[in-house]
Design an enzyme around this catalytic site. Structure first.
Site, short mmCIF file in Angstrom:
data_model
loop_
_atom_site.label_atom_id
_atom_site.label_comp_id
_atom_site.label_asym_id
_atom_site.label_seq_id
_atom_site.Cartn_x
_atom_site.Cartn_y
_atom_site.Cartn_z
N CYS A 210 0.85 -1.18 0.00
CA CYS A 210 0.00 0.00 0.00
C CYS A 210 0.89 1.24 0.00
O CYS A 210 1.83 1.35 0.80
CB CYS A 210 -0.94 0.08 1.19
SG CYS A 210 -2.21 -1.19 1.19
N HIS B 61 14.21 -38.45 -8.12
CA HIS B 61 13.43 -38.95 -6.98
C HIS B 61 11.98 -38.50 -7.04
O HIS B 61 11.28 -38.54 -6.02
CB HIS B 61 14.09 -38.53 -5.66
CG HIS B 61 15.47 -39.10 -5.50
ND1 HIS B 61 15.70 -40.44 -5.39
CD2 HIS B 61 16.69 -38.51 -5.49
CE1 HIS B 61 17.01 -40.66 -5.29
NE2 HIS B 61 17.63 -39.50 -5.36
N TRP C 51 -3.13 -2.51 -1.92
CA TRP C 51 -2.90 -3.94 -2.15
C TRP C 51 -3.85 -4.63 -1.19
O TRP C 51 -3.64 -4.60 0.02
CB TRP C 51 -1.44 -4.30 -1.83
CG TRP C 51 -1.05 -5.69 -2.21
CD1 TRP C 51 -0.56 -6.12 -3.40
CD2 TRP C 51 -1.10 -6.85 -1.35
NE1 TRP C 51 -0.31 -7.47 -3.35
CE2 TRP C 51 -0.63 -7.94 -2.11
CE3 TRP C 51 -1.49 -7.08 -0.03
CZ2 TRP C 51 -0.53 -9.24 -1.60
CZ3 TRP C 51 -1.42 -8.36 0.48
CH2 TRP C 51 -0.93 -9.42 -0.30
N LYS D 47 12.03 -15.46 -10.42
CA LYS D 47 11.97 -14.26 -11.28
C LYS D 47 11.02 -14.52 -12.44
O LYS D 47 10.18 -13.70 -12.76
CB LYS D 47 13.38 -14.01 -11.80
CG LYS D 47 13.97 -12.68 -11.89
CD LYS D 47 14.06 -11.75 -10.76
CE LYS D 47 13.23 -11.94 -9.58
NZ LYS D 47 13.44 -11.15 -8.44
N GLU E 75 7.29 -14.80 -11.23
CA GLU E 75 6.77 -13.52 -10.74
C GLU E 75 6.26 -12.63 -11.87
O GLU E 75 5.20 -12.04 -11.76
CB GLU E 75 7.90 -12.72 -10.05
CG GLU E 75 8.11 -13.00 -8.60
CD GLU E 75 9.22 -12.12 -8.01
OE1 GLU E 75 9.02 -11.57 -6.94
OE2 GLU E 75 10.30 -11.98 -8.64
N ARG F 93 3.96 -0.44 -4.61
CA ARG F 93 3.60 -0.97 -3.29
C ARG F 93 2.21 -1.60 -3.29
O ARG F 93 1.79 -2.20 -2.30
CB ARG F 93 3.64 0.16 -2.25
CG ARG F 93 5.00 0.77 -2.06
CD ARG F 93 4.95 1.82 -0.98
NE ARG F 93 4.63 1.23 0.29
CZ ARG F 93 5.51 0.77 1.18
NH1 ARG F 93 6.79 0.85 0.90
NH2 ARG F 93 5.14 0.25 2.30
N LYS G 11 5.81 -4.72 -3.69
CA LYS G 11 7.25 -4.73 -3.43
C LYS G 11 7.58 -4.83 -1.95
O LYS G 11 8.46 -5.58 -1.55
CB LYS G 11 7.89 -3.47 -4.01
CG LYS G 11 9.39 -3.50 -3.85
CD LYS G 11 10.09 -2.86 -4.97
CE LYS G 11 11.57 -3.16 -4.97
NZ LYS G 11 11.90 -4.49 -5.46
N ASN H 131 -2.09 1.65 6.02
CA ASN H 131 -1.23 0.62 5.48
C ASN H 131 -1.01 -0.38 6.61
O ASN H 131 -0.60 0.01 7.69
CB ASN H 131 0.09 1.26 5.03
CG ASN H 131 1.11 0.25 4.56
OD1 ASN H 131 0.76 -0.89 4.25
ND2 ASN H 131 2.37 0.66 4.50
N GLY H 132 -1.31 -1.65 6.36
CA GLY H 132 -1.13 -2.66 7.42
C GLY H 132 -2.40 -3.47 7.60
O GLY H 132 -3.27 -3.49 6.72
N GLU I 281 16.19 -18.60 -7.51
CA GLU I 281 15.92 -17.21 -7.86
C GLU I 281 15.55 -17.08 -9.35
O GLU I 281 14.64 -16.33 -9.70
CB GLU I 281 17.14 -16.34 -7.52
CG GLU I 281 17.01 -14.87 -7.86
CD GLU I 281 15.87 -14.15 -7.12
OE1 GLU I 281 15.24 -14.76 -6.24
OE2 GLU I 281 15.61 -12.98 -7.47
C1 G6P Z 1 8.25 -9.11 -1.72
C2 G6P Z 1 8.88 -8.77 -3.05
C3 G6P Z 1 10.11 -9.65 -3.29
C4 G6P Z 1 11.08 -9.50 -2.12
C5 G6P Z 1 10.40 -9.84 -0.79
C6 G6P Z 1 11.27 -9.47 0.40
O1 G6P Z 1 7.63 -10.35 -1.77
O2 G6P Z 1 7.95 -8.94 -4.12
O3 G6P Z 1 10.77 -9.25 -4.48
O4 G6P Z 1 12.17 -10.34 -2.32
O5 G6P Z 1 9.19 -9.07 -0.64
O6 G6P Z 1 11.42 -8.08 0.43
P1 G6P Z 1 12.57 -7.32 1.21
O7 G6P Z 1 12.26 -5.87 1.03
O8 G6P Z 1 12.46 -7.75 2.64
O9 G6P Z 1 13.85 -7.73 0.60
#
Ligand code: G6P
Length: 608
Positions: free
Chosen positions: A2, A504, A75, A485, A488, A27, A603, A101-102, A481
């Site tokens: 948010c 396995h 969000w 990526k 996502e 956000r 994010k 926010n929260g 990762e």
């Molecule tokens: C969210 C983002 C990810 C990120 C994760 C941790 O899920 O979409 O890209 O890796 O949060 O965020 P931070 O700010 O703690 O690295």
């Protein structure tokens, strides 16, 4: 998650807030809204969908005149994205508007409390309860009403509030959710994150837990939870406004990938001094590093994946057992911690609530806390014993790239330093390993110049339904990762598997045409990877192999080969991640996805 903005000053608030919200859309972006306090009281506009919808329906903010306002991009947590659930929320009396926010965890109980007192609700949100509670307590004194309300709230929240009776004032209060105040000249701001403020000011005040600020155009008065005035320090942010703009790139993600060499240089160089590493650790005594019995690395998302690579580095260099845990699990796992335990917390934003709560858990159990954070002064940074900042600059794309890469190099530095302190890395080894790291940015620069192959591969395979990433040891850690990526931002189903584990179970999913990305940079197990490639090829898979330049054995079995410059296998993750990020980017581009704002994600995740 948010985005929150607030403005009080001499300018029209609505257009300014719409511009600022654009910088915060990463956000959350399922709906947005603004409220402005003007001559005729509080006016509100909110819409489901992207900010552009709100812009259009308010004629770029012109429909809401007034110089004090609050805005929000959402969000969704409680209640689906809709016009009515969007923030700001207005009180029954129409005198109070609020953005949040929260999550307010005891909202059901508070809803009942208010219902018994005649309140009805129009939205499904937890937020509406907060604004009606303020309304209930309001007898002409905004500070009193907000304080009474906050005392009843359980959960994580940052609230920004305006009152129709005080059209030139805003109130902000926070617990566990981020909020900064921007200090301007004859104008002041509230924002959930710094990028929203950079075109206006780089002077900020960070509110502490339960602190409340009363803000007008000329004054910012901060109170603690008990109503005592608190003297706050103004911090100057060094990020420049351009760092949060696309700068000619079609997407923030591509811009941020292209910035990786510079970000790594900024993170590594200040810490290298005549063949040695100096980390800015001031509070954890050096002796503590020598007697560690265990290290936890705790993080979420990509930062967790950095930890999986980091475990390899630390165990190799420092010979201390490392456990990498997801922050959301760690907290509830009854972790075994002694005073000889070090917990390394990794977070780009420094605000991820799962990570922050895990930090507090480790701290309460007596662990040393060292964090690796990108945002200076963020909550995780503030609550850590020591902080190692990654100097990646602002990262706007939801999918992290340059922050991941700087975190990786930071862990490499930390592992080497620990190794040296514990007598496992000699001065000459140190020099060699540092040199490997110093050569990295130039090699990444080279890789960034070779994007065409990745564009071609994406054009060929973007309609794949499932993609497997396989690798061993550090390559497996990196596969996690690479796969994340891709899913996502391109929404293609993907799994990362330790190549030796495929047989396995997961190999049953391989059928003719399945795409497998085989990571083959970990030199000690190259032969084994070649066998694993053969196994999936025998079941009909198409294989894209990523390997060190000149790896003939790999080239002989794979359908396509992506090469990274040959060198020490230790830094291969920092090289290999670049083509994997670009592969995900071009796949998403080919599919026409919204790369910087992928669906359902945000994010900075500030709810549990
Ligand atoms: C969210 C983002 C990810 C990120 C994760 C941790 O899920 O979409 O890209 O890796 O949060 O965020 P931070 O700010 O703690 O690295």
């Amino acid at each position: 998650m948010c985005g929150v903005i607030g403005y009080v000053g001499g300018k029209q608030a609505a257009p300014l807030m719409l511009d600022a919200l654009e910088k915060l859309e990463y956000r959350g972006y399922d709906s947005s809204g603004i409220a402005v306090c003007g001559a005729s009281g509080i006016q509100l506009a909110k819409r489901k969908g992207r900010l552009s919808v709100l812009r259009a329906c308010t004629h770029d903010g012109a429909d809401l005149p007034g110089c004090t306002g609050i805005g929000h991009t959402r969000w969704a947590t409680h209640g689906e994205p809709s016009d009515v659930n969007a923030h700001p929320h207005l009180s029954r009396s129409g005198k109070v508007a609020l953005v949040h926010n929260g999550i307010i965890e005891n909202y059901a109980e508070l809803r009942e409390f208010l219902a018994e007192r005649g309140y009805t609700f129009i939205s499904d949100t937890d937020t509406e309860i907060a604004v009606q509670l303020i309304d209930y307590f309001y007898r002409g004194d905004p500070v009193h009403a907000v304080r009474e309300t906050v005392n009843m709230l359980v959960g994580a929240f940052s609230l920004s509030i305006i009152f129709a009776d005080y059209p030139d004032r805003m109130i902000a209060v926070r617990k566990d959710s981020p909020l900064v105040i921007g200090v301007g000249e004859n104008e002041n701001f509230i924002a959930s994150d710094i990028p929203a403020l950079l075109t206006h000011t780089r002077d900020i005040i960070r509110l502490g837990e339960y602190e409340m600020a009363v803000i007008d155009a000329h004054n910012i008065v901060v109170f603690d939870r008990f109503g005592e005035k608190v003297k706050k320090e103004i911090q100057h942010v060094t990020w420049d406004a351009g760092a949060a703009e696309k700068g000619g790139y079609p997407h923030f993600m591509l811009k941020e990938i292209m910035e990786e060499p510079e970000a790594i240089r900024n993170t590594v160089h200040p810490r290298i001094h005549t063949g040695d590493i100096e980390l800015e650790i001031q509070h954890i005594p050096e002796a503590a590093f020598k007697t560690l019995d265990r290290i936890f690395i705790v993080a979420c998302g990509s930062a967790y994946h950095v930890g999986v690579v980091g475990k390899g580095y630390i165990e190799k260099f420092a010979r201390v057992p490392v456990t990498v845990e997801l922050a959301s699990e760690f907290r509830y796992n009854d972790p075994i911690i002694t005073t000889r335990t070090l917990t390394v917390i990794i977070s780009q934003s420094g605000e991820t609530i799962d990570t922050l709560l895990a930090l507090r858990e480790a701290k309460a159990r007596g662990s040393h806390i060292l964090s690796i954070v990108n945002v200076v002064g963020s909550s995780i940074a503030n609550e850590s014993e020591d902080v190692l900042y990654t100097w990646a600059g602002p990262e706007i794309a939801v999918a992290t790239t340059k922050a991941y890469s700087t975190q990786l190099t930071m862990l490499y530095l930390l592992a080497l330093k620990l190794g040296a302190l514990r007598g496992n890395v000699s001065p000459s080894e140190m020099e060699t390993y540092i040199k490997v790291l110093e050569d990295l940015p130039a090699k990444i620069d080279g890789l960034l110049g070779e994007r065409e192959l990745l564009q071609r591969l994406a054009a060929k395979y973007f309609s794949s339904k499932d993609i497997f990433f396989i690798g061993r040891n550090l390559d497996y850690a990196l596969a996690l990762e690479g796969s994340l990526k891709l899913k996502e931002i391109s929404y293609i189903h993907s799994e990362a598997y330790a190549a030796g584990e495929l047989k396995h179970g997961t190999i049953s999913l391989i059928e003719p045409g399945t795409l497998a990305v085989a990571l083959c940079t970990y030199a000690p197990l190259l032969d084994k990877m070649v066998s694993n490639i053969r196994e999936v090829k025998a079941r009909g898979a198409t294989v894209i192999a990523l390997c060190q330049a000149g790896a003939q054995d790999v080239a002989a079995v794979a359908d396509h080969v992506i090469e990274v410059p040959a060198g020490d296998w230790l830094v291969m993750p920092s090289l290999s991640i670049v083509p994997l990020q670009l592969f995900a980017y071009y796949m998403a581009l080919a599919k026409g996805c919204d790369i910087d704002k992928p669906r359902n994600l945000a994010k900075s995740v500030t709810v549990e």
